[in-house]
Scaffold this active site. Sequence first.
Site, PDB file in Angstrom:
ATOM      1  N   HIS A 198       0.748  -1.158  -0.019  1.00 24.06           N
ATOM      2  CA  HIS A 198       0.076  -0.080   0.037  1.00 24.06           C
ATOM      3  C   HIS A 198       0.774   1.206   0.036  1.00 24.06           C
ATOM      4  CE1 HIS A 198      -3.245  -2.887   0.593  1.00 24.06           C
ATOM      5  NE2 HIS A 198      -3.971  -1.808  -0.153  1.00 24.06           N
ATOM      6  N   ASP A 214      -4.916  -8.618  -4.697  1.00 25.13           N
ATOM      7  CA  ASP A 214      -5.172  -9.713  -3.806  1.00 25.13           C
ATOM      8  C   ASP A 214      -5.588 -11.082  -4.442  1.00 25.13           C
ATOM      9  OD1 ASP A 214      -4.730  -8.713  -1.215  1.00 25.13           O
ATOM     10  OD2 ASP A 214      -6.528  -7.613  -1.359  1.00 25.13           O
ATOM     11  N   CYS A 254      -9.814  -3.024 -10.704  1.00 25.39           N
ATOM     12  CA  CYS A 254      -9.077  -1.934 -10.056  1.00 25.39           C
ATOM     13  C   CYS A 254      -7.609  -2.408  -9.309  1.00 25.39           C
ATOM     14  CB  CYS A 254     -10.059  -1.268  -8.804  1.00 25.39           C
ATOM     15  SG  CYS A 254     -10.461  -2.681  -7.520  1.00 25.39           S
ATOM     16  N   GLU A 305     -11.642 -10.512  -5.189  1.00 24.65           N
ATOM     17  CA  GLU A 305     -10.119 -10.785  -4.784  1.00 24.65           C
ATOM     18  C   GLU A 305      -9.942 -12.150  -4.110  1.00 24.65           C
ATOM     19  OE1 GLU A 305      -9.322  -6.933  -2.487  1.00 24.65           O
ATOM     20  OE2 GLU A 305     -11.306  -7.366  -2.070  1.00 24.65           O
TER      21      GLU A 305
END
Length: 576
Positions: A189, A455, A502, A431
């Site tokens: 992240h 993920d 995304c 995910e």
Amino acid sequence: MSFLSGIAASSGIAIAKAYRLVEPDLSFSKTNVDNADKEIGRFQTALSRAKQELEEIRDRAKSELGADKAAIFEAHLLVLSDPELVSPIEDQIKTEKVNAEFALNNTADMFITMFEQMDNEYMKERAADIRDVTKRVLSHLLGVQIVNLSMISEETIIVAEDLTPSDTAQLNRKYVKAFTTNIGGRTSHSAIMARSMEIPAVVGTKTATAEIKNGDVIIVDGLKGEVHINPSQEVIEQYLQEQKRYEQQKAEWAKLVNERTVSVDGLHVELAANIGTPKDLEGVINNGGEAVGLYRTEFLYMGRNELPSEEEQFESYKAVLEGMNGKPVVVRTLDIGGDKELPYLDLPKEMNPFLGFRAIRLCLEEQGIFRTQLRALLRASSFGNLKIMFPMIATLDEFRAAKSLLEEEKQKLMGEGIAVSDKIELGIMVEIPSTAVLADQFAKEVDFFSIGTNDLIQYTMAADRMNQRVSYLYQPYSPSILRLVKMVIDAAHKEGKWAGMCGEMAGDETAIPLLLGLGLDEFSMSATSILKARSQILRLSKKEMEDLAEKALQMSTTSQVVELVKAATEKNLLTV
Ligand code: PEP
Ligand code: MG
């Protein structure tokens, strides 16, 4: 001069002095003092220096990062002025003749343990405040400096073992020109945040903190994934040229800002942006984003000591919806867990945080937190084109439970006479492989899918997205991933729904031709990748990409897929 190679996490080139971010050593021993009054004086001096420092940080944070980021320091100041904390410390120094470090730590520990055991969120948050201010006062007693990221006020490149997402959220983009870390991958992240803040970054260098000293001049090349330490003037000159070329390339792409994204044979796909805060909207608009495809709301909950109120959330969601002026905004509900921690929730440490109590699992259990967010979203819905999606959905039961909580909150709000849009689409992130495999069933109940490949890849390959030792397994172009993506897109289309992506794969230039061929409707990526992706898609034929994807699905290894796309590029089939 030396050189490190790592993972190119955020593009661009920066040259500046290094600023090492290291945990301070605050260790001390218990000692006896002869003169208690003198020791109390030493404690009071440390206390007032800590206060002064906090006031400066608060004022700077307020003017540069906004009142919400400053609130945390306000809370710390209150703790420092609280006689209930300060008096027992002074009493202990006086009666037991111990050093101030010991008395401070001892009293603070007692309060921290007491507050943490209370079944009350507010008190638990106070424990975190006390821990923070204790560190600050201790640093003054010991003469050790604590780094305040938000206080950096000259052009620097941050060098760290790792940066947490909340560290990243505190970076002031005016001064922090780039960062480089020892660990992390392209989808960690901090890397994602760097892209949204348009700060070049190279992660996973393994040894940056060992090899770079404070004040070294370094070059971070976020295009190639390289870091140069104390480069020669010649190398600096080369990089200044490189920087210029990159700026020119960006200027070319910038001409496409108002274009629609249409393949040469006329298919329009939507290029959307991933954002973390309302501040990122500027980048979305400047880069010609056609929508917000992923608003990671968890950043609203980070870098602070307490949960954001319904009002505060409402203001943020409303700002994004209004800012996008009627264009779609897909807001993802709270996705905490994995590498995104909220210390103030005080959740127990887990062996496998990426597989643990996180995201929708936490929200369905901690319903108070979830309902507050849903209410804020519903209230904001009448200010734009809102779509809501739930993260980490593994079963249909989870989706149904989340949907019914949303429905309950909607009914309550309408009962209170508050306007709620009746056009909110409700979707899920795909995910988890179980959800991709069962996409045909989900497609009957959801309005859309957004494939979260960051993920999905780690769960499909059982390879931690943060761990570069297994990064060879983290393969977006693997035929196994492409087949899962195809299942999801086909399932959506069969039910007349749309499918987006995304995860970072959506903005990857090798993946884009394949995804176009597989029929992806919406590509959501870092705002800074949009114009480059648009220039690529404008030159691709959907029909030819369908054939290419068909072939890729029949390949047996990742390298065959990469070769296939490369060969097609060379044959000029893809004119990128
Ligand atoms: C994903 O998993 O692909 C995703 C977009 O979510 P995050 O990166 O926030 O986990
Ligand atoms: Mg995810």
